[in-house]
Design an enzyme around this catalytic site. Structure first.
Site, PDB file in Angstrom:
ATOM      1  N   ASP A  96       0.858  -1.333   0.081  1.00  0.00           N
ATOM      2  CA  ASP A  96      -0.076   0.111  -0.165  1.00  0.00           C
ATOM      3  C   ASP A  96       0.896   1.170   0.013  1.00  0.00           C
ATOM      4  OD1 ASP A  96       0.980   0.081   2.601  1.00  0.00           O
ATOM      5  OD2 ASP A  96      -0.685  -1.052   3.271  1.00  0.00           O
ATOM      6  N   GLU A 118      -0.226  -9.275  -0.728  1.00  0.00           N
ATOM      7  CA  GLU A 118      -0.878  -8.589   0.678  1.00  0.00           C
ATOM      8  C   GLU A 118      -2.124  -7.845   0.281  1.00  0.00           C
ATOM      9  OE1 GLU A 118       1.842  -7.560   4.166  1.00  0.00           O
ATOM     10  OE2 GLU A 118       0.828  -5.554   3.689  1.00  0.00           O
ATOM     11  N   ARG A 211       2.262   8.677   9.054  1.00  0.00           N
ATOM     12  CA  ARG A 211       1.669  10.123   8.865  1.00  0.00           C
ATOM     13  C   ARG A 211       0.676  10.361   9.772  1.00  0.00           C
ATOM     14  NH1 ARG A 211       3.752  12.638   4.261  1.00  0.00           N
ATOM     15  NH2 ARG A 211       5.544  11.237   3.133  1.00  0.00           N
ATOM     16  N   HIS A 240      12.611   6.393  13.243  1.00  0.00           N
ATOM     17  CA  HIS A 240      12.633   6.555  11.777  1.00  0.00           C
ATOM     18  C   HIS A 240      13.339   7.704  11.497  1.00  0.00           C
ATOM     19  CE1 HIS A 240      10.551   6.803   7.778  1.00  0.00           C
ATOM     20  NE2 HIS A 240      10.077   5.643   7.892  1.00  0.00           N
TER      21      HIS A 240
END
Length: 390
Positions: A96, A118, A211, A240
C-alpha cells in the site's frame, strides 16, 4: 519463460517480497525483473542486500524533503519509461505504498496484468492509516490477481465486488522471512544494543512514524519516556529517519537514561531485537505481524488497524495515540505477568511459512502453468514459529 516485473520501494516491501523474488529467480518458468523506486533509499538497499538481492532497475526517484505526491508522480513517470522497454506478462506489487500505487497504475496503463501481494487489508477508515488505506483500495480496483494473506482479507475483497476466482489466500510472506531470519547469525546492529545480551531489564521496543500519528508524536514520545521510568524497564526506540518524526520525538526521549535511541536497524538485527523484546509498542504494520508471530505482546499505537486478526486472537491490542492509553496498557503488561502471558501465548493468525510457495503457485496457475495453490488456513500458534527459530 514468463517475464514478471516486481516493483518495490520501501523496506517493508523488500522484507515481504525478497523470498518470493528468490523463488521466482530459481523457478525456470519465470524471469523476474526487480524494479526499485528507491522510496526508502538506504533501508531498502540494506534489506535487499541482506537477502542477497539487488534491483535490476533503480529509478532513484527520491529527493530531499520530497512530498508524497511528488514521490508518487516521479515513480509513475519513471516506470512508464521503463515498462516501454520490458516485455513483461505481469507486474507484481506489494501492499500500500506510493511505490505500490505507482507500480499498479503503470502496469494498468500498459495493459499488463497487476498482481497484488498482501491484498485485501482494510481498516475501514479511508484516512487511517494515510495514505496506505487509500492506496490499497485503489490498487484493488485494477488488479487481476489478489494474493490475500488471510481469509478475512479475502472476505474484504469479495465485499467490494472482487471475484472469488481472482483471490488466493497465501498467508503473509513476512512469516516466511521471519523463519529465514531465525536461521541467520546476526548482531543487534548497533553498539548501543550489544549489552542487551546481559541486561536483565525487561525490554520494550517502541516506535511511531505513520503520517496520521504525526500531530501526536510529541505526546507519544512522552509516553515512551514515562514507560521508561518504570523500575527494571529499558525502552529501545529505532527512530525513523524522516526529519519530521525525529524533530517531534527526540526532545522527549533523547536524554532519558533508560531509553536507547538508535537508527533503523538492518532487518536481521531488528529480528534479533524483536526476539529479545518483552513487549512491542508501535504503529508499524510489520511489527503488528512479526510480534504475534513470535509470541510477543504487541500494543498498536492507533485507534484502528487493518490487521484485525491479531487483535481478535488476543496477541495484539489497540492502545490509541494518546499518552494515557499508551502508558496505561504498557504498564499493565509490565506489572501483570498473567496478562502478559495470555497475550504471549495467543494464536498466530498470519501464516505458516509457506506463503512464498503459494505465491509462486498462484502466479503459475494464473498463467496456466500449474495447478491452483492450496489456500492457507490459519491455525498455528505463536509457539510453533518460536520453536522453529530457536
Amino acid at each position: 519463460m514468463r517475464t514478471v516485473a516486481i516493483v518495490l520501494g520501501t523496506r517493508p516491501e523488500a522484507i515481504k517480497l525478497a523470498l518470493p523474488i528468490r523463488a521466482l529467480q530459481e523457478d525456470p518458468r519465470f524471469d523476474p525483473v526487480v524494479i526499485s523506486t528507491g522510496q526508502h533509499r538506504q533501508m531498502l538497499d540494506d534489506t535487499l542486500r541482506a537477502f542477497g538481492l539487488k534491483p535490476d532497475i533503480d529509478l532513484a526517484v527520491m529527493a530531499p524533503r520530497q512530498t508524497l505526491p511528488q514521490t508518487t508522480y516521479r515513480s509513475l513517470h519513471r516506470l512508464e519509461e521503463e515498462l516501454r522497454n520490458i516485455r513483461c506478462e505481469a507486474l507484481l506489487v506489494h501492499g500500500d505504498t506510493a511505490s505500490t500505487l505507482a507500480g499498479a497504475l503503470a502496469g494498468f496503463h500498459h495493459q499488463i496484468p497487476v498482481v497484488h501481494v498482501e491484498a485485501g487489508l482494510r481498516s475501514g477508515h479511508l484516512h487511517s492509516p494515510f495514505p496506505e488505506e487509500g492506496n490499497r483500495r485503489l490498487v484493488a480496483q485494477i488488479s487481476a490477481l489478489h494474493l490475500a494473506p488471510t481469509p478475512g482479507n479475502k472476505a474484504n475483497l469479495m465485499r467490494e465486488g472482487v471475484s472469488e476466482e481472482s483471490i488466493v489466500v497465501t498467508g503473509n510472506t513476512v512469516i516466511d522471512a521471519l523463519q529465514w531470519a531465525g536461521g541467520q547469525e546476526e548482531s543487534f546492529g548497533d553498539p548501543a544494543l550489544e549489552d542487551l545480551r546481559t541486561d536483565p531489564r525487561r525490554v520494550v521496543v517502541a516506535s511511531a512514524h505513520r503520517r496520521d500519528a504525526w500531530p501526536r508524536l510529541p505526546q507519544i514520545a512522552q509516553a515512551f519516556a514515562d514507560i521508561a521510568d518504570e523500575p527494571d524497564v529499558r525502552v529501545v526506540v529505532p527512530l525513523h529517519r524522516n526529519p519530521s518524526v525525529r524533530e517531534a520525538m527526540l526532545p522527549w526521549i533523547g536524554g532519558h537514561p533508560n531509553i536507547t535511541v538508535v537508527d533503523p536497524l538492518p532487518y536481521l538485527s531488528f529480528c534479533r531485537l524483536v526476539r529479545r523484546a518483552d513487549i512491542l509498542l508501535s504503529d508499524s504494520s510489520g511489527v503488528q505481524e512479526e510480534g504475534p508471530a513470535l509470541g510477543k505482546p504487541t500494543l498498536v499505537i492507533s485507534d484502528v488497524t487493518e490487521r484485525s486478526e491479531a487483535v481478535a486472537a488476543g496477541t495484539a491490542r489497540l492502545v490509541g495515540t494518546r499518552h494515557a492509553g499508551i502508558v496505561e496498557e504498557t504498564l499493565r503488561l509490565l506489572r501483570d505477568p498473567e496478562a502478559h502471558r495470555l497475550m504471549a501465548t495467543a494464536a498466530n493468525p498470519y501464516g505458516d511459512g509457506q506463503a512464498t510457495r503459494r505465491t509462486v503457485e498462484a502466479l503459475a496457475h494464473f498463467f496456466g502453468d500449474g495447478p491452483p495453490a492450496v489456500p492457507f488456513v490459519p491455525g498455528g500458534t505463536a509457539a510453533d514459529l518460536t520453536v522453529e527459530m530457536a
